[in-house]
Design a protein around this motif. Structure first.
Motif, PDB file in Angstrom:
ATOM      1  N   ALA A  87      -5.623   1.291   0.395  1.00 32.90           N
ATOM      2  CA  ALA A  87      -6.107   0.143   1.169  1.00 32.90           C
ATOM      3  C   ALA A  87      -7.333  -0.498   0.528  1.00 32.90           C
ATOM      4  O   ALA A  87      -7.440  -1.727   0.448  1.00 32.90           O
ATOM      5  CB  ALA A  87      -6.424   0.577   2.599  1.00 32.90           C
ATOM      6  N   GLN A 112       0.824  -1.209   0.000  1.00 25.74           N
ATOM      7  CA  GLN A 112       0.000   0.000   0.000  1.00 25.74           C
ATOM      8  C   GLN A 112       0.858   1.260   0.000  1.00 25.74           C
ATOM      9  O   GLN A 112       0.506   2.261  -0.641  1.00 25.74           O
ATOM     10  CB  GLN A 112      -0.964  -0.024   1.185  1.00 25.74           C
ATOM     11  CG  GLN A 112      -2.096  -1.026   0.975  1.00 25.74           C
ATOM     12  CD  GLN A 112      -2.911  -1.292   2.212  1.00 25.74           C
ATOM     13  OE1 GLN A 112      -3.192  -0.388   2.983  1.00 25.74           O
ATOM     14  NE2 GLN A 112      -3.294  -2.547   2.428  1.00 25.74           N
ATOM     15  N   TYR A 152      -2.166  -0.504  10.196  1.00 30.69           N
ATOM     16  CA  TYR A 152      -1.305   0.113   9.174  1.00 30.69           C
ATOM     17  C   TYR A 152      -0.428   1.201   9.788  1.00 30.69           C
ATOM     18  O   TYR A 152       0.792   1.227   9.595  1.00 30.69           O
ATOM     19  CB  TYR A 152      -2.200   0.685   8.069  1.00 30.69           C
ATOM     20  CG  TYR A 152      -1.506   1.565   7.067  1.00 30.69           C
ATOM     21  CD1 TYR A 152      -1.002   1.043   5.887  1.00 30.69           C
ATOM     22  CD2 TYR A 152      -1.375   2.940   7.288  1.00 30.69           C
ATOM     23  CE1 TYR A 152      -0.370   1.849   4.959  1.00 30.69           C
ATOM     24  CE2 TYR A 152      -0.744   3.757   6.372  1.00 30.69           C
ATOM     25  CZ  TYR A 152      -0.251   3.206   5.201  1.00 30.69           C
ATOM     26  OH  TYR A 152       0.376   4.023   4.290  1.00 30.69           O
TER      27      TYR A 152
END
Length: 308
Positions: free
Chosen positions: A163, A148, A229
């Motif tokens: 994402a 990502q 993340y």
């Protein structure tokens, strides 16, 4: 009565509607409102304001939150957005007009002044850093976070767009269809022009078992993934405190586009070359389109002021 009970009841009654009335807002907007309101009331409790019923929300509570967000160093846009959501919430509980302009809830008005023209180079290269030097460690911890980050760098995507991207469906050959997680539901296309873009997109597709899957692993919902993340990024030294953010990779690609079109560095990168006005305008228009903004002037937030 528990504060979450009353908050949930209010959200159920009002959250689907736009702040100005009329058509319903997107599910993403509903989730964002819920998330920020829940976090806001939790912060109030931590600050000593234990509201058993959120309908007791008053202007002094907004002031306490505004000061806390300012002290944390949140950006002007973040503070303004949060206050705007609490303004909408206040209307839901029958207190229209209670929440005034954002400047009333910070100690320094400059804390909520937004600048459409950036004065600071937010690219990684501006901090003498590259994504390559971080990738190996991140790939060992979570390959999806690494991919990502690369998607953001290659295509100038926002974190949420990278994402929620469905690579198999988004790959249209000579362009990428960015239709998931966009700001304001504004879909766009991004040209696929470099070998790096094609390589990143190919690897993203190969990482998925199903062609209709997004880049969020199936055992996470988006909110859980977002927290994970940013945790992985923080552990890898990618945070405001470290001088580089994942959003800075978006800035990197957009500044790269400026250089590709004009043949010189962007104004925010300190270009000393004279930029031809028509090329400057074309570059700004392309940057706005790739970034997913409706106004060309927003390009200044990424590349600086430039030619008049």
């Amino acid at each position: 009565m528990h504060w979450k009970t009353t908050l949930n009841a209010i959200l159920k009654a009002h959250n689907k509607a736009a702040a100005t009335g009329g058509k319903a807002v997107s599910f993403a907007t509903q989730e964002a409102r819920r998330d920020l309101l829940e976090r806001g009331f939790k912060e109030l409790r931590a600050l000593g304001y234990k509201l058993p019923d959120v309908r007791g929300f008053k202007e002094r509570h907004m002031t306490a939150l505004g000061h806390a967000w300012e002290a944390k160093g949140l950006s002007a846009s973040s503070i303004q957005n949060r206050i705007s959501i609490f303004r909408t919430f206040s209307e839901w509980i029958g207190k229209t007009g209670m929440i005034r302009g954002s400047e009333h809830y910070v100690k320094h008005a400059k804390s909520v002044e937004r600048h459409l023209v950036t004065q600071v180079d937010k690219t990684w290269s501006g901090q003498k850093k590259t994504l390559t030097e971080k990738l190996e460690a991140i790939q060992k911890q979570d390959k999806f976070v690494a991919l990502q980050l690369e998607l953001q760098r290659a295509f100038g995507l926002r974190m949420k767009e990278a994402a929620l991207l469905k690579p198999h469906m988004a790959d249209k050959g000579n362009y990428l269809a960015v239709n998931w997680g966009t700001k304001g539901g504004r879909d766009r296309t991004v040209p696929i022009q470099t070998d790096y873009q094609r390589d990143v997109l190919t690897r993203a597709k190969l990482s998925l078992e199903q062609p209709n899957s997004s880049m969020v692993p199936k055992n996470y919902n988006f909110r859980q993934w977002k927290n994970h993340y940013y945790y992985v990024c923080h552990q890898a030294g990618i945070s405001r405190k470290d001088g580089i953010t994942s959003h800075g990779l978006r800035h990197e690609r957009l500044n790269e586009i400026y250089q590709e079109i004009t043949g010189t560095l962007s104004p925010v990168k300190g270009s000393s070359d004279e930029i031809q006005p028509h090329l400057h305008t074309i570059a700004r228009q392309e940057i706005a389109e790739v970034a997913g903004h409706s106004r060309e002037t927003i390009a200044g937030a990424y590349v600086g002021k430039g030619s008049k």
